[in-house]
Design a protein around this motif. Structure first.
Motif, PDB file in Angstrom:
ATOM      1  N   MET A   1      18.434   1.233  -5.654  1.00 41.10           N
ATOM      2  CA  MET A   1      17.594   2.268  -6.881  1.00 41.10           C
ATOM      3  C   MET A   1      16.760   1.899  -6.976  1.00 41.10           C
ATOM      4  N   PHE A   2      15.159   2.623  -6.748  1.00 45.87           N
ATOM      5  CA  PHE A   2      13.893   2.577  -8.342  1.00 45.87           C
ATOM      6  C   PHE A   2      12.940   4.225  -8.333  1.00 45.87           C
ATOM      7  N   THR A   3      12.417   3.924  -9.339  1.00 45.17           N
ATOM      8  CA  THR A   3      11.582   5.324  -9.356  1.00 45.17           C
ATOM      9  C   THR A   3      10.639   5.887  -8.856  1.00 45.17           C
ATOM     10  N   GLY A   4      10.067   4.597  -8.191  1.00 46.94           N
ATOM     11  CA  GLY A   4       9.042   5.459  -7.578  1.00 46.94           C
ATOM     12  C   GLY A   4       7.772   5.153  -8.782  1.00 46.94           C
ATOM     13  N   ILE A   5       7.488   3.945 -10.132  1.00 48.73           N
ATOM     14  CA  ILE A   5       6.604   4.250 -10.253  1.00 48.73           C
ATOM     15  C   ILE A   5       6.509   2.442 -10.492  1.00 48.73           C
ATOM     16  N   VAL A   6       5.393   1.898 -10.118  1.00 49.10           N
ATOM     17  CA  VAL A   6       4.645   0.191  -8.914  1.00 49.10           C
ATOM     18  C   VAL A   6       4.560  -0.140 -10.423  1.00 49.10           C
ATOM     19  N   GLN A   7       5.478  -1.394 -10.763  1.00 44.24           N
ATOM     20  CA  GLN A   7       4.268  -1.563 -11.508  1.00 44.24           C
ATOM     21  C   GLN A   7       3.669  -2.655 -12.048  1.00 44.24           C
ATOM     22  N   THR A   8       3.055  -3.255 -11.094  1.00 42.66           N
ATOM     23  CA  THR A   8       1.702  -3.533 -10.957  1.00 42.66           C
ATOM     24  C   THR A   8       1.615  -4.222  -9.103  1.00 42.66           C
ATOM     25  N   THR A   9       0.628  -4.550  -8.436  1.00 46.98           N
ATOM     26  CA  THR A   9       0.313  -5.029  -7.083  1.00 46.98           C
ATOM     27  C   THR A   9       0.323  -7.083  -7.540  1.00 46.98           C
ATOM     28  N   CYS A  10       0.907  -7.096  -6.146  1.00 42.72           N
ATOM     29  CA  CYS A  10       0.666  -8.339  -6.133  1.00 42.72           C
ATOM     30  C   CYS A  10       0.430  -9.363  -4.839  1.00 42.72           C
ATOM     31  N   LYS A  11      -0.396 -10.736  -5.017  1.00 46.04           N
ATOM     32  CA  LYS A  11      -1.104 -11.052  -3.661  1.00 46.04           C
ATOM     33  C   LYS A  11       0.235 -11.445  -2.744  1.00 46.04           C
ATOM     34  N   VAL A  12      -0.177 -11.810  -1.108  1.00 45.31           N
ATOM     35  CA  VAL A  12       0.464 -12.112  -0.288  1.00 45.31           C
ATOM     36  C   VAL A  12      -0.268 -13.141  -0.419  1.00 45.31           C
ATOM     37  N   VAL A  13       0.698 -14.822  -0.483  1.00 43.74           N
ATOM     38  CA  VAL A  13       0.175 -15.662  -0.216  1.00 43.74           C
ATOM     39  C   VAL A  13       0.866 -16.289   0.539  1.00 43.74           C
ATOM     40  N   ILE A  98      13.527   9.482  -7.460  1.00 45.71           N
ATOM     41  CA  ILE A  98      14.735   8.461  -7.060  1.00 45.71           C
ATOM     42  C   ILE A  98      14.355   7.971  -6.122  1.00 45.71           C
ATOM     43  N   LEU A  99      14.151   6.644  -5.308  1.00 42.46           N
ATOM     44  CA  LEU A  99      13.745   6.196  -3.723  1.00 42.46           C
ATOM     45  C   LEU A  99      14.828   5.477  -4.088  1.00 42.46           C
ATOM     46  N   SER A 100      15.141   4.639  -2.619  1.00 37.51           N
ATOM     47  CA  SER A 100      16.746   3.871  -1.970  1.00 37.51           C
ATOM     48  C   SER A 100      15.679   2.899  -1.633  1.00 37.51           C
ATOM     49  N   GLY A 101      14.840   3.158  -0.722  1.00 34.30           N
ATOM     50  CA  GLY A 101      13.152   1.781  -0.176  1.00 34.30           C
ATOM     51  C   GLY A 101      13.976   2.189   0.867  1.00 34.30           C
ATOM     52  N   HIS A 102      14.138   2.280   1.677  1.00 31.75           N
ATOM     53  CA  HIS A 102      15.017   2.689   2.656  1.00 31.75           C
ATOM     54  C   HIS A 102      13.564   4.268   3.468  1.00 31.75           C
ATOM     55  N   ILE A 103      12.655   3.133   4.526  1.00 26.94           N
ATOM     56  CA  ILE A 103      11.549   3.962   4.842  1.00 26.94           C
ATOM     57  C   ILE A 103      11.925   4.401   5.785  1.00 26.94           C
ATOM     58  N   GLN A 104      11.104   5.800   6.170  1.00 26.58           N
ATOM     59  CA  GLN A 104      12.006   7.192   7.236  1.00 26.58           C
ATOM     60  C   GLN A 104      10.748   6.783   8.196  1.00 26.58           C
ATOM     61  N   THR A 105       9.707   6.894   7.985  1.00 24.91           N
ATOM     62  CA  THR A 105       8.169   6.378   8.764  1.00 24.91           C
ATOM     63  C   THR A 105       6.867   6.567   7.991  1.00 24.91           C
ATOM     64  N   MET A 106       5.735   6.503   9.006  1.00 23.58           N
ATOM     65  CA  MET A 106       4.776   6.137   8.676  1.00 23.58           C
ATOM     66  C   MET A 106       4.077   6.789   8.373  1.00 23.58           C
ATOM     67  N   ILE A 181       6.147   5.515   4.094  1.00 20.88           N
ATOM     68  CA  ILE A 181       6.203   7.128   2.963  1.00 20.88           C
ATOM     69  C   ILE A 181       8.182   6.794   3.581  1.00 20.88           C
ATOM     70  N   GLU A 182       8.050   7.140   2.710  1.00 23.02           N
ATOM     71  CA  GLU A 182      10.209   7.507   2.704  1.00 23.02           C
ATOM     72  C   GLU A 182      10.379   9.561   1.739  1.00 23.02           C
ATOM     73  N   ILE A 183      11.205   9.958   2.534  1.00 25.37           N
ATOM     74  CA  ILE A 183      11.135  11.936   2.227  1.00 25.37           C
ATOM     75  C   ILE A 183      12.131  11.579   1.306  1.00 25.37           C
TER      76      ILE A 183
END
Length: 205
Positions: A1-13, A98-106, A181-183
């Motif tokens: 479970m997540f809150t939707g409050i992003v802690q930071t951005t991180c680089k794809v290496v 509350i977010l589940s981290g399961h994306i429904q669409t874009m 997008i997560e509804i």
């Protein structure tokens, strides 16, 4: 479970594509890796992924083909920034929803209006998802808990404050690119339940 409050951005290496799975290597600062273990859940652009390996300052995630097909993780390139949120802990303040981290669409960015005072995005989604999107309601966008602005038949507006832009990758997106997008799950349950009840009454009459 997540809150939707992003802690930071991180680089794809690094990105390693293999048959059936893609492995992402994400550079994470020490503060964000504290207490992180293999098997833990971390939201990457709002997608709940499992930590498969931790190597110094890099954290690895395996992404299955099905996940790539329905999220914007398939479009990532080395040096891109992803929104990161560690999973919710008991006793943590919930500042978003509350977010589940399961994306429904874009959602596709179709218009951007930005100056020193505001950063507005106009997004378009497939029409069937608009049944669950309401003015002033909550929605998860690349893992960010945000409030929905004005609605149209096929999309909605986002009005982003400077702090959101500073902490996330939302300002990096251009017209034509897509957000995950997560509804809001409670909204979806309510709408689906009411729809079924109404259909049942019509069939009985």
């Amino acid at each position: 479970m997540f809150t939707g409050i992003v802690q930071t951005t991180c680089k794809v290496v690094d990105i390693q594509k293999k048959e059936g799975v893609t492995t992402l290597a994400i550079h994470m600062p020490a503060s964000l890796r504290e207490g992180l273990v293999t098997g833990a859940s971390v939201a990457n652009n709002g997608v709940c992924l499992t930590v498969t390996q931790i190597d110094d300052d890099r954290v690895f995630f395996d992404v299955m083909e099905e996940t790539l097909a329905v999220t914007n993780l398939s479009n990532l390139a080395v040096c891109d920034q992803v929104n990161i949120e560690r999973s919710l802990k008991f006793g943590t303040e919930i500042g978003g929803h509350i977010l589940s981290g399961h994306i429904q669409t874009m959602a596709t960015v179709i218009e951007i209006s930005s100056n020193d005072q505001h950063h507005n995005l106009k997004l378009q989604v497939e029409p069937q998802w608009m049944d669950y999107i309401f003015y002033k309601g909550f929605i998860g966008v690349n893992g960010c808990s945000l409030t929905v602005g004005q609605l149209s038949d096929t999309g909605f507006m986002l009005h982003l404050i400077p702090e959101t832009l500073r902490m996330t990758n939302l300002a990096d997106y251009k017209v034509g690119q897509q957000f995950n997008i997560e509804i809001d799950s409670q909204t979806q349950v309510i709408v689906d339940t009411v729809t079924r009840l109404m259909a049942s009454k019509v069939n009985q009459s």
